[in-house]
Design an enzyme around this catalytic site. Structure first.
Site, PDB file in Angstrom:
ATOM      1  N   LYS A 169       0.851  -1.207   0.000  1.00  0.00           N
ATOM      2  CA  LYS A 169       0.000   0.000   0.000  1.00  0.00           C
ATOM      3  C   LYS A 169       0.873   1.239   0.000  1.00  0.00           C
ATOM      4  O   LYS A 169       2.019   1.227   0.451  1.00  0.00           O
ATOM      5  CB  LYS A 169      -0.945   0.025   1.200  1.00  0.00           C
ATOM      6  N   ASP A 188      -2.755  -2.078   9.807  1.00  0.00           N
ATOM      7  CA  ASP A 188      -2.721  -2.092   8.340  1.00  0.00           C
ATOM      8  C   ASP A 188      -3.171  -3.424   7.742  1.00  0.00           C
ATOM      9  O   ASP A 188      -3.293  -3.544   6.525  1.00  0.00           O
ATOM     10  CB  ASP A 188      -1.293  -1.812   7.832  1.00  0.00           C
TER      11      ASP A 188
HETATM   12  P1  ATP Z   1       4.079  -0.160   7.846  1.00  0.00           P
HETATM   13  O1  ATP Z   1       4.030   0.565   6.554  1.00  0.00           O
HETATM   14  O2  ATP Z   1       2.865  -1.046   8.096  1.00  0.00           O
HETATM   15  O3  ATP Z   1       4.408   0.683   9.017  1.00  0.00           O
HETATM   16  P2  ATP Z   1       6.589  -1.196   6.982  1.00  0.00           P
HETATM   17  O4  ATP Z   1       6.265  -1.467   5.558  1.00  0.00           O
HETATM   18  O5  ATP Z   1       7.368   0.037   7.270  1.00  0.00           O
HETATM   19  O6  ATP Z   1       5.255  -1.227   7.811  1.00  0.00           O
HETATM   20  P3  ATP Z   1       7.243  -3.958   7.346  1.00  0.00           P
HETATM   21  O7  ATP Z   1       8.018  -4.374   6.143  1.00  0.00           O
HETATM   22  O8  ATP Z   1       5.809  -4.347   7.388  1.00  0.00           O
HETATM   23  O9  ATP Z   1       7.377  -2.402   7.586  1.00  0.00           O
HETATM   24  O10 ATP Z   1       7.991  -4.578   8.609  1.00  0.00           O
HETATM   25  C1  ATP Z   1       8.383  -3.892   9.753  1.00  0.00           C
HETATM   26  C2  ATP Z   1       9.162  -4.853  10.660  1.00  0.00           C
HETATM   27  O11 ATP Z   1       8.351  -5.964  10.991  1.00  0.00           O
HETATM   28  C3  ATP Z   1      10.387  -5.423   9.975  1.00  0.00           C
HETATM   29  O12 ATP Z   1      11.509  -4.651  10.239  1.00  0.00           O
HETATM   30  C4  ATP Z   1      10.489  -6.830  10.548  1.00  0.00           C
HETATM   31  O13 ATP Z   1      11.368  -6.863  11.665  1.00  0.00           O
HETATM   32  C5  ATP Z   1       9.109  -7.161  11.088  1.00  0.00           C
HETATM   33  N1  ATP Z   1       8.393  -8.217  10.313  1.00  0.00           N
HETATM   34  C6  ATP Z   1       7.645  -9.189  10.850  1.00  0.00           C
HETATM   35  N2  ATP Z   1       7.106  -9.971   9.900  1.00  0.00           N
HETATM   36  C7  ATP Z   1       7.498  -9.487   8.723  1.00  0.00           C
HETATM   37  C8  ATP Z   1       7.241  -9.866   7.386  1.00  0.00           C
HETATM   38  N3  ATP Z   1       6.500 -10.925   7.070  1.00  0.00           N
HETATM   39  N4  ATP Z   1       7.786  -9.101   6.414  1.00  0.00           N
HETATM   40  C9  ATP Z   1       8.531  -8.015   6.733  1.00  0.00           C
HETATM   41  N5  ATP Z   1       8.831  -7.649   7.977  1.00  0.00           N
HETATM   42  C10 ATP Z   1       8.300  -8.356   8.981  1.00  0.00           C
END
Ligand code: ATP
Length: 295
Positions: A8, A133
Protein backbone atom coordinates in the site's frame (compact mmCIF):
# COMPACT_ATOMS: atom_id res chain seq x y z
CA UNK A 1 -2.23 -22.64 -1.07
CA UNK A 2 -0.49 -19.59 -2.49
CA UNK A 3 -1.90 -16.15 -1.81
CA UNK A 4 -0.69 -12.86 -3.24
CA UNK A 5 -0.97 -9.64 -1.21
CA UNK A 6 -0.38 -6.07 -2.39
CA UNK A 7 1.71 -3.25 -0.94
CA UNK A 8 0.00 0.00 0.00
CA UNK A 9 0.81 3.65 -0.33
CA UNK A 10 -0.97 6.24 1.81
CA UNK A 11 -2.54 8.90 -0.40
CA UNK A 12 -3.39 10.82 2.76
CA UNK A 13 -1.91 10.10 6.17
CA UNK A 14 -3.08 12.65 8.72
CA UNK A 15 -1.97 12.07 12.28
CA UNK A 16 -3.99 13.44 15.19
CA UNK A 17 -2.72 14.12 18.71
CA UNK A 18 -1.54 11.16 20.83
CA UNK A 19 -4.46 9.37 22.57
CA UNK A 20 -4.49 8.15 26.17
CA UNK A 21 -3.63 4.62 24.96
CA UNK A 22 -0.49 5.92 23.21
CA UNK A 23 -1.86 5.54 19.69
CA UNK A 24 -2.75 8.40 17.37
CA UNK A 25 -6.11 8.95 15.72
CA UNK A 26 -5.45 8.77 12.01
CA UNK A 27 -7.11 9.66 8.78
CA UNK A 28 -5.56 7.24 6.42
CA UNK A 29 -6.37 6.88 2.74
CA UNK A 30 -4.88 3.54 1.71
CA UNK A 31 -4.28 2.65 -1.92
CA UNK A 32 -3.19 -0.87 -2.91
CA UNK A 33 -0.55 -1.00 -5.67
CA UNK A 34 0.80 -3.75 -7.91
CA UNK A 35 3.85 -4.72 -5.86
CA UNK A 36 3.17 -8.08 -4.27
CA UNK A 37 4.42 -10.56 -1.69
CA UNK A 38 3.36 -14.18 -2.01
CA UNK A 39 2.71 -16.53 0.89
CA UNK A 40 2.45 -20.30 0.35
CA UNK A 41 0.90 -22.44 3.10
CA UNK A 42 1.66 -26.18 3.13
CA UNK A 43 0.54 -28.80 5.70
CA UNK A 44 3.38 -29.59 8.13
CA UNK A 45 3.99 -31.01 11.63
CA UNK A 46 4.50 -27.58 13.19
CA UNK A 47 4.39 -23.87 12.38
CA UNK A 48 7.46 -22.69 10.46
CA UNK A 49 8.40 -19.75 8.24
CA UNK A 50 10.90 -19.56 5.40
CA UNK A 51 11.59 -16.36 3.49
CA UNK A 52 12.81 -15.76 0.00
CA UNK A 53 13.94 -12.15 0.50
CA UNK A 54 16.08 -9.90 2.72
CA UNK A 55 17.72 -11.53 5.76
CA UNK A 56 16.19 -8.84 7.99
CA UNK A 57 12.78 -10.54 7.82
CA UNK A 58 12.31 -12.62 11.00
CA UNK A 59 11.59 -16.34 10.52
CA UNK A 60 10.47 -17.07 14.10
CA UNK A 61 7.12 -16.54 15.83
CA UNK A 62 7.58 -12.76 15.42
CA UNK A 63 7.00 -12.98 11.70
CA UNK A 64 3.61 -11.39 11.09
CA UNK A 65 2.57 -14.25 8.80
CA UNK A 66 3.36 -16.75 11.61
CA UNK A 67 1.39 -14.62 14.08
CA UNK A 68 -1.55 -14.63 11.66
CA UNK A 69 -1.47 -18.43 11.32
CA UNK A 70 -1.20 -18.85 15.10
CA UNK A 71 -4.12 -16.46 15.72
CA UNK A 72 -6.34 -18.19 13.18
CA UNK A 73 -5.48 -21.63 14.60
CA UNK A 74 -6.34 -20.41 18.11
CA UNK A 75 -9.64 -18.99 16.84
CA UNK A 76 -10.44 -22.34 15.20
CA UNK A 77 -9.24 -24.37 18.19
CA UNK A 78 -6.69 -26.33 16.17
CA UNK A 79 -2.92 -26.70 15.94
CA UNK A 80 -1.08 -24.24 13.63
CA UNK A 81 0.48 -27.14 11.74
CA UNK A 82 1.55 -25.24 8.64
CA UNK A 83 4.76 -24.34 6.82
CA UNK A 84 4.64 -20.80 5.46
CA UNK A 85 6.93 -19.72 2.67
CA UNK A 86 7.08 -15.97 1.93
CA UNK A 87 8.36 -14.59 -1.35
CA UNK A 88 9.04 -10.93 -0.63
CA UNK A 89 8.90 -8.22 -3.24
CA UNK A 90 7.57 -5.44 -0.98
CA UNK A 91 10.45 -3.51 0.65
CA UNK A 92 11.03 -4.44 4.31
CA UNK A 93 10.37 -1.63 6.84
CA UNK A 94 9.72 0.53 3.79
CA UNK A 95 6.40 2.14 4.75
CA UNK A 96 4.45 -0.05 2.31
CA UNK A 97 3.02 -2.46 4.91
CA UNK A 98 4.79 -5.55 3.61
CA UNK A 99 4.56 -7.38 6.92
CA UNK A 100 0.85 -6.61 7.12
CA UNK A 101 0.41 -7.89 3.56
CA UNK A 102 2.09 -11.17 4.57
CA UNK A 103 -0.16 -11.45 7.62
CA UNK A 104 -3.29 -10.94 5.50
CA UNK A 105 -2.01 -13.45 2.93
CA UNK A 106 -1.28 -16.04 5.64
CA UNK A 107 -4.77 -15.57 7.11
CA UNK A 108 -6.42 -16.29 3.78
CA UNK A 109 -4.02 -19.13 2.84
CA UNK A 110 -4.58 -20.93 6.17
CA UNK A 111 -8.31 -20.23 6.10
CA UNK A 112 -8.52 -22.07 2.79
CA UNK A 113 -5.96 -24.78 3.68
CA UNK A 114 -7.79 -25.58 6.92
CA UNK A 115 -11.15 -25.44 5.16
CA UNK A 116 -12.45 -22.92 7.71
CA UNK A 117 -13.85 -20.53 5.10
CA UNK A 118 -14.57 -17.84 7.70
CA UNK A 119 -16.77 -14.97 6.62
CA UNK A 120 -15.17 -11.69 5.63
CA UNK A 121 -16.21 -9.91 8.85
CA UNK A 122 -14.46 -12.50 11.02
CA UNK A 123 -11.31 -12.40 8.89
CA UNK A 124 -11.31 -8.58 9.11
CA UNK A 125 -11.71 -8.77 12.88
CA UNK A 126 -8.80 -11.21 13.23
CA UNK A 127 -6.77 -9.00 10.86
CA UNK A 128 -7.38 -5.92 13.02
CA UNK A 129 -6.00 -7.81 16.03
CA UNK A 130 -2.76 -8.42 14.11
CA UNK A 131 -2.15 -4.76 13.20
CA UNK A 132 -3.82 -1.60 11.96
CA UNK A 133 -2.72 -2.09 8.34
CA UNK A 134 -3.70 -5.78 8.06
CA UNK A 135 -7.47 -5.33 7.38
CA UNK A 136 -6.68 -3.09 4.40
CA UNK A 137 -4.36 -5.72 2.90
CA UNK A 138 -7.33 -8.12 2.94
CA UNK A 139 -9.62 -5.60 1.22
CA UNK A 140 -7.28 -3.80 -1.22
CA UNK A 141 -8.55 -1.14 -3.61
CA UNK A 142 -8.62 2.33 -2.09
CA UNK A 143 -10.11 2.90 1.35
CA UNK A 144 -10.37 5.44 4.13
CA UNK A 145 -9.14 4.05 7.44
CA UNK A 146 -10.18 5.80 10.65
CA UNK A 147 -9.31 5.13 14.29
CA UNK A 148 -5.84 3.57 14.24
CA UNK A 149 -6.42 3.05 10.52
CA UNK A 150 -8.38 -0.20 10.88
CA UNK A 151 -12.00 1.08 10.51
CA UNK A 152 -12.25 0.92 6.74
CA UNK A 153 -14.63 2.35 4.15
CA UNK A 154 -14.02 1.68 0.46
CA UNK A 155 -13.49 4.76 -1.74
CA UNK A 156 -14.84 5.13 -5.25
CA UNK A 157 -12.04 5.47 -7.81
CA UNK A 158 -12.28 6.04 -11.55
CA UNK A 159 -9.65 4.34 -13.66
CA UNK A 160 -6.10 3.52 -12.73
CA UNK A 161 -3.19 5.58 -11.47
CA UNK A 162 0.43 4.97 -12.43
CA UNK A 163 3.19 5.22 -9.88
CA UNK A 164 6.91 4.83 -9.50
CA UNK A 165 8.34 3.73 -6.15
CA UNK A 166 11.90 4.52 -5.11
CA UNK A 167 13.21 1.96 -2.60
CA UNK A 168 15.85 3.09 -0.10
CA UNK A 169 18.82 1.21 1.28
CA UNK A 170 17.64 0.06 4.71
CA UNK A 171 14.30 0.73 6.38
CA UNK A 172 12.83 3.09 8.96
CA UNK A 173 11.13 1.82 12.11
CA UNK A 174 7.47 2.89 12.17
CA UNK A 175 7.43 3.54 15.96
CA UNK A 176 10.60 5.63 15.61
CA UNK A 177 8.96 7.76 12.91
CA UNK A 178 5.85 8.33 15.04
CA UNK A 179 8.08 9.23 18.00
CA UNK A 180 9.96 11.74 15.82
CA UNK A 181 6.61 13.19 14.67
CA UNK A 182 5.61 13.64 18.35
CA UNK A 183 9.00 15.20 19.08
CA UNK A 184 8.73 17.69 16.19
CA UNK A 185 5.24 18.66 17.35
CA UNK A 186 6.28 19.06 20.99
CA UNK A 187 9.12 21.29 19.80
CA UNK A 188 6.59 23.41 17.89
CA UNK A 189 8.14 22.49 14.54
CA UNK A 190 4.97 20.83 13.24
CA UNK A 191 1.29 21.59 13.88
CA UNK A 192 -1.02 18.96 15.30
CA UNK A 193 -4.59 19.37 14.05
CA UNK A 194 -7.63 17.10 14.25
CA UNK A 195 -7.41 15.03 11.05
CA UNK A 196 -10.13 15.11 8.38
CA UNK A 197 -10.53 13.35 5.08
CA UNK A 198 -9.43 15.64 2.25
CA UNK A 199 -12.32 16.60 -0.06
CA UNK A 200 -9.85 17.46 -2.84
CA UNK A 201 -8.37 13.98 -2.61
CA UNK A 202 -11.79 12.27 -2.72
CA UNK A 203 -12.80 14.38 -5.75
CA UNK A 204 -9.54 13.55 -7.58
CA UNK A 205 -10.06 9.82 -6.98
CA UNK A 206 -13.70 9.94 -8.04
CA UNK A 207 -12.96 11.73 -11.30
CA UNK A 208 -9.69 9.88 -12.00
CA UNK A 209 -7.82 13.18 -12.26
CA UNK A 210 -4.12 12.36 -11.81
CA UNK A 211 -2.99 16.02 -11.72
CA UNK A 212 -5.46 16.82 -8.94
CA UNK A 213 -4.43 13.64 -7.11
CA UNK A 214 -0.80 14.73 -7.34
CA UNK A 215 -1.69 18.05 -5.68
CA UNK A 216 -3.81 16.39 -2.95
CA UNK A 217 -1.24 13.80 -1.74
CA UNK A 218 -0.40 14.42 1.90
CA UNK A 219 1.63 12.66 4.59
CA UNK A 220 1.93 14.06 8.13
CA UNK A 221 4.75 11.57 8.81
CA UNK A 222 6.89 12.98 6.01
CA UNK A 223 8.62 15.71 8.10
CA UNK A 224 9.56 13.04 10.67
CA UNK A 225 10.84 10.64 8.00
CA UNK A 226 12.87 13.49 6.42
CA UNK A 227 14.22 14.45 9.82
CA UNK A 228 15.44 10.88 10.44
CA UNK A 229 16.62 10.38 6.85
CA UNK A 230 17.58 13.80 5.37
CA UNK A 231 18.67 12.24 2.05
CA UNK A 232 14.97 11.66 1.27
CA UNK A 233 14.61 15.39 0.59
CA UNK A 234 16.84 15.14 -2.49
CA UNK A 235 15.18 11.86 -3.47
CA UNK A 236 11.76 13.56 -3.56
CA UNK A 237 13.25 16.53 -5.42
CA UNK A 238 14.66 14.20 -8.08
CA UNK A 239 11.16 12.89 -8.76
CA UNK A 240 9.60 16.33 -9.02
CA UNK A 241 12.42 17.45 -11.33
CA UNK A 242 11.73 14.40 -13.51
CA UNK A 243 8.09 15.51 -13.94
CA UNK A 244 6.22 13.55 -11.24
CA UNK A 245 2.70 14.95 -10.65
CA UNK A 246 3.19 14.32 -6.95
CA UNK A 247 5.99 13.04 -4.73
CA UNK A 248 5.76 11.89 -1.13
CA UNK A 249 7.19 9.53 1.41
CA UNK A 250 5.09 6.34 1.58
CA UNK A 251 3.65 5.89 5.08
CA UNK A 252 6.48 5.96 7.61
CA UNK A 253 9.05 5.71 4.79
CA UNK A 254 11.70 5.53 3.56
CA UNK A 255 10.16 4.40 0.26
CA UNK A 256 9.29 7.40 -1.95
CA UNK A 257 6.15 7.38 -4.10
CA UNK A 258 5.93 9.35 -7.35
CA UNK A 259 2.73 9.79 -9.33
CA UNK A 260 2.99 9.65 -13.12
CA UNK A 261 0.56 11.10 -15.67
CA UNK A 262 0.18 7.83 -17.62
CA UNK A 263 1.64 4.36 -18.04
CA UNK A 264 4.12 5.67 -20.63
CA UNK A 265 5.08 8.52 -18.30
CA UNK A 266 5.70 6.06 -15.44
CA UNK A 267 8.26 4.24 -17.60
CA UNK A 268 10.02 7.54 -18.40
CA UNK A 269 9.88 8.60 -14.77
CA UNK A 270 11.29 5.24 -13.63
CA UNK A 271 14.18 5.57 -16.10
CA UNK A 272 14.96 9.12 -14.90
CA UNK A 273 14.83 8.07 -11.23
CA UNK A 274 17.09 5.09 -11.93
CA UNK A 275 19.53 7.44 -13.59
CA UNK A 276 19.45 9.81 -10.59
CA UNK A 277 21.24 7.13 -8.55
CA UNK A 278 19.29 8.14 -5.43
CA UNK A 279 17.46 4.83 -4.95
CA UNK A 280 18.45 1.25 -4.20
CA UNK A 281 15.74 0.17 -6.65
CA UNK A 282 13.06 1.86 -8.73
CA UNK A 283 9.77 0.09 -9.42
CA UNK A 284 6.79 1.20 -11.53
CA UNK A 285 3.38 -0.02 -10.29
CA UNK A 286 -0.29 0.81 -10.74
CA UNK A 287 -3.25 1.09 -8.41
CA UNK A 288 -5.78 0.43 -7.16
CA UNK A 289 -5.42 -3.38 -7.20
CA UNK A 290 -7.48 -5.96 -5.26
CA UNK A 291 -6.50 -7.17 -1.79
CA UNK A 292 -5.27 -10.70 -0.98
CA UNK A 293 -5.95 -13.10 -3.83
CA UNK A 294 -5.70 -16.88 -3.93
CA UNK A 295 -3.51 -17.87 -6.88
P1 ATP B 1 4.08 -0.16 7.85
O1 ATP B 1 4.03 0.57 6.55
O2 ATP B 1 2.87 -1.05 8.10
O3 ATP B 1 4.41 0.68 9.02
P2 ATP B 1 6.59 -1.20 6.98
O4 ATP B 1 6.26 -1.47 5.56
O5 ATP B 1 7.37 0.04 7.27
O6 ATP B 1 5.26 -1.23 7.81
P3 ATP B 1 7.24 -3.96 7.35
O7 ATP B 1 8.02 -4.37 6.14
O8 ATP B 1 5.81 -4.35 7.39
O9 ATP B 1 7.38 -2.40 7.59
O10 ATP B 1 7.99 -4.58 8.61
C1 ATP B 1 8.38 -3.89 9.75
C2 ATP B 1 9.16 -4.85 10.66
O11 ATP B 1 8.35 -5.96 10.99
C3 ATP B 1 10.39 -5.42 9.97
O12 ATP B 1 11.51 -4.65 10.24
C4 ATP B 1 10.49 -6.83 10.55
O13 ATP B 1 11.37 -6.86 11.66
C5 ATP B 1 9.11 -7.16 11.09
N1 ATP B 1 8.39 -8.22 10.31
C6 ATP B 1 7.65 -9.19 10.85
N2 ATP B 1 7.11 -9.97 9.90
C7 ATP B 1 7.50 -9.49 8.72
C8 ATP B 1 7.24 -9.87 7.39
N3 ATP B 1 6.50 -10.92 7.07
N4 ATP B 1 7.79 -9.10 6.41
C9 ATP B 1 8.53 -8.02 6.73
N5 ATP B 1 8.83 -7.65 7.98
C10 ATP B 1 8.30 -8.36 8.98
Amino acid sequence: MTVRAPAKVNLQLSVGPVRDDGYHDLVNVFHAVSLFDEVTATPADALSVTVDGPATVPTGPDNLAARAAALLAEHLGRRPDVALHIRKDIPVAGGMAGGSADAAAALLACDVLWEARLDRETLLELAARLGSDVPFALLGGTAVGLGRGERLTAVEVTGEFHWVFGYADGGLSTPAVYAECDRLRAAGEQDSVWPQVSDDLMAALKTGDAEALGRALHNDLQPAALSLRPSLRDALRAGRAAGALGALVSGSGPTCAFLAASLAHSAELAAALNESGRFAAVRPASGPVPGVTLL
